[in-house]
Design an enzyme around this catalytic site. Structure first.
Site, PDB file in Angstrom:
ATOM      1  N   MET A  27       5.595  18.107 -45.045  1.00 11.06           N
ATOM      2  CA  MET A  27       6.122  16.745 -45.152  1.00 11.06           C
ATOM      3  C   MET A  27       7.127  16.640 -46.303  1.00 11.06           C
ATOM      4  O   MET A  27       7.461  15.538 -46.749  1.00 11.06           O
ATOM      5  CB  MET A  27       4.986  15.738 -45.354  1.00 11.06           C
ATOM      6  CG  MET A  27       4.019  15.715 -44.168  1.00 11.06           C
ATOM      7  SD  MET A  27       3.174  14.154 -43.960  1.00 11.06           S
ATOM      8  CE  MET A  27       2.288  14.041 -45.499  1.00 11.06           C
ATOM      9  N   GLY A  33       3.130  25.631 -53.811  1.00 11.72           N
ATOM     10  CA  GLY A  33       2.142  25.836 -52.740  1.00 11.72           C
ATOM     11  C   GLY A  33       2.835  25.981 -51.393  1.00 11.72           C
ATOM     12  O   GLY A  33       2.547  26.909 -50.616  1.00 11.72           O
ATOM     13  N   HIS A  34       3.763  25.069 -51.103  1.00 12.55           N
ATOM     14  CA  HIS A  34       4.534  25.177 -49.859  1.00 12.55           C
ATOM     15  C   HIS A  34       5.347  26.477 -49.852  1.00 12.55           C
ATOM     16  O   HIS A  34       5.430  27.172 -48.830  1.00 12.55           O
ATOM     17  CB  HIS A  34       5.522  24.015 -49.743  1.00 12.55           C
ATOM     18  CG  HIS A  34       4.908  22.653 -49.660  1.00 12.55           C
ATOM     19  ND1 HIS A  34       5.024  21.740 -50.670  1.00 12.55           N
ATOM     20  CD2 HIS A  34       4.191  22.043 -48.680  1.00 12.55           C
ATOM     21  CE1 HIS A  34       4.415  20.616 -50.325  1.00 12.55           C
ATOM     22  NE2 HIS A  34       3.890  20.770 -49.129  1.00 12.55           N
ATOM     23  N   GLY A 145      -2.004  25.706 -45.274  1.00 10.05           N
ATOM     24  CA  GLY A 145      -2.716  25.898 -46.532  1.00 10.05           C
ATOM     25  C   GLY A 145      -4.201  25.598 -46.405  1.00 10.05           C
ATOM     26  O   GLY A 145      -4.592  24.657 -45.717  1.00 10.05           O
ATOM     27  N   ARG A 185       1.310  14.688 -53.761  1.00  9.70           N
ATOM     28  CA  ARG A 185       0.784  13.413 -54.269  1.00  9.70           C
ATOM     29  C   ARG A 185       0.457  13.476 -55.760  1.00  9.70           C
ATOM     30  O   ARG A 185       0.229  12.437 -56.376  1.00  9.70           O
ATOM     31  CB  ARG A 185      -0.440  12.971 -53.468  1.00  9.70           C
ATOM     32  CG  ARG A 185      -0.079  12.516 -52.054  1.00  9.70           C
ATOM     33  CD  ARG A 185      -1.230  11.809 -51.349  1.00  9.70           C
ATOM     34  NE  ARG A 185      -0.799  11.163 -50.123  1.00  9.70           N
ATOM     35  CZ  ARG A 185      -0.934  11.674 -48.896  1.00  9.70           C
ATOM     36  NH1 ARG A 185      -1.480  12.861 -48.738  1.00  9.70           N
ATOM     37  NH2 ARG A 185      -0.512  11.006 -47.834  1.00  9.70           N
TER      38      ARG A 185
HETATM   39  P1  AMP Z   1       2.080  18.790 -46.665  1.00 12.82           P
HETATM   40  O1  AMP Z   1       3.539  18.821 -46.957  1.00 12.82           O
HETATM   41  O2  AMP Z   1       1.247  18.195 -47.740  1.00 12.82           O
HETATM   42  O3  AMP Z   1       1.787  18.251 -45.291  1.00 12.82           O
HETATM   43  O4  AMP Z   1       1.628  20.305 -46.613  1.00 12.82           O
HETATM   44  C1  AMP Z   1       2.263  21.246 -45.789  1.00 12.82           C
HETATM   45  C2  AMP Z   1       1.475  22.533 -45.790  1.00 12.82           C
HETATM   46  O5  AMP Z   1       1.398  23.047 -47.119  1.00 12.82           O
HETATM   47  C3  AMP Z   1       0.034  22.335 -45.307  1.00 12.82           C
HETATM   48  O6  AMP Z   1      -0.332  23.460 -44.501  1.00 12.82           O
HETATM   49  C4  AMP Z   1      -0.721  22.304 -46.604  1.00 12.82           C
HETATM   50  O7  AMP Z   1      -2.070  22.705 -46.469  1.00 12.82           O
HETATM   51  C5  AMP Z   1       0.058  23.309 -47.426  1.00 12.82           C
HETATM   52  N1  AMP Z   1      -0.190  23.108 -48.856  1.00 12.82           N
HETATM   53  C6  AMP Z   1      -0.135  21.937 -49.564  1.00 12.82           C
HETATM   54  N2  AMP Z   1      -0.481  22.130 -50.844  1.00 12.82           N
HETATM   55  C7  AMP Z   1      -0.776  23.455 -50.970  1.00 12.82           C
HETATM   56  C8  AMP Z   1      -1.199  24.274 -52.058  1.00 12.82           C
HETATM   57  N3  AMP Z   1      -1.410  23.779 -53.275  1.00 12.82           N
HETATM   58  N4  AMP Z   1      -1.409  25.594 -51.823  1.00 12.82           N
HETATM   59  C9  AMP Z   1      -1.201  26.112 -50.583  1.00 12.82           C
HETATM   60  N5  AMP Z   1      -0.797  25.398 -49.514  1.00 12.82           N
HETATM   61  C10 AMP Z   1      -0.580  24.076 -49.706  1.00 12.82           C
END
Ligand code: AMP
Length: 289
Positions: A27, A33-34, A145, A185
């Site tokens: 998103m 992490g991403h 993740g 967040r």
């Molecule tokens: P989001 O943008 O929050 O929807 O996350 C996109 C992807 O990044 C999802 O598969 C999450 O689980 C992964 N993700 C978010 N935060 C982390 C993190 N700290 N470590 C590893 N993967 C992450």
């Protein structure tokens, strides 16, 4: 790529020439992490595609869809640095055109509790967008993740139940040096809240240490995890539970163990810090937290 048609044309072309496509849906508001997901995809694929789409369908009416952090230029640079080849980003009206009415609705133990209970309709939004993105991008592998453990379990289940031809690759949670799980967040936290937030990680580590010392009562571990969080944040967590990582069924009273090998145990936490909800989780039967 900013249209579904151009992304689908690229998908067909990559398929025609036999390229292995690694896909990282996000998103946006990207952090390391991403980037770790993109790097893993880079290592295992010919072409790496990432998507940025703040999916309105997975936000409740009183949630943060409008104020969710957005930074397309910064994200583009981070994706490039991590080795992404193609960024797919499109508008909600292109993704959900007038007349859209077909949804993927997870049911059963995985979608009954925890995030599903606190955020009704959330996983319907997640499953629907993930299936749409998998169809549009057509990857060989898709990277998710472990940070969002319930989402990962639901996506794995959906891909298996609906015979989606993709391999889901779970990736480790990337943390800040003080242990806080990275999250878009986290940007909402005040300095004081940010300083308190690593208590979630410490509480998960303490639960792991208790298991290592021989604690086998799930109820005792749950109580101590909850009280560690309550004393750090002054409010009870939304949930702090020990579950089976495949089904998200809470563990019974005694933690199952066979010949000194523990059953898989996932500790999951959702903690409100001010108005921000922080999620974290850890396997308690394994090293490495
Ligand atoms: P989001 O943008 O929050 O929807 O996350 C996109 C992807 O990044 C999802 O598969 C999450 O689980 C992964 N993700 C978010 N935060 C982390 C993190 N700290 N470590 C590893 N993967 C992450």
């Amino acid at each position: 790529m900013t249209s579904l048609e151009s992304m689908a044309r690229l998908r067909d072309e990559l398929r025609r020439v036999g390229k292995r496509v690694g896909f990282v849906p996000t998103m946006g508001a990207l952090h390391p992490g991403h980037q770790s997901l993109v790097e893993r995809a880079r290592a295992e694929s010919d072409v790496v595609v990432s998507s940025i789409f703040v999916n309105p369908l997975q936000f409740g009416p009183s949630e943060d869809f409008e104020r969710y952090p957005r930074d397309l230029d910064g994200d583009r640079a981070k994706l490039e640095a991590a080795g992404c080849d193609v960024l797919f980003t499109t508008s909600p009206s292109a993704m959900y055109p007038h007349g859209f009415q077909t949804y993927v609705v997870p049911e059963g133990s995985l979608a009954a509790r925890f995030e599903a209970a606190v955020r009704p309709g959330h996983f319907r939004g997640v499953a629907t967008i993930v299936l749409k993105l998998l169809n549009i991008v057509g990857p060989t592998r898709a990277y998710f993740g472990r940070k969002d453990a319930q989402q990962l379990a639901i996506v794995k289940r959906m891909v298996s139940d609906l015979n989606v031809p993709v391999q889901i690759v779970p990736c480790p949670t990337v943390r800040e040096p003080d242990g806080l799980a990275m999250s878009s967040r986290n940007a909402y936290l005040s300095a004081e809240q940010r300083a308190a937030a690593p208590a979630i990680y410490r509480a998960l580590r303490a639960a792991r240490a208790r298991i290592c010392k021989g604690e086998r009562s799930a109820a005792a571990l749950r109580t101590e995890l909850t009280s560690d969080l309550r004393s750090a944040f002054g409010v009870d967590p939304d949930y702090a539970e020990l579950v089976d990582p495949a089904s998200f069924e809470p563990l019974g009273e005694a933690i199952p163990e066979q010949r000194n090998v523990l059953a898989p145990i996932l500790a999951i936490v959702a903690q409100r810090v001010g108005t921000t909800r922080l999620l974290d989780n850890a396997r308690l039967d394994e090293d490495g937290l």
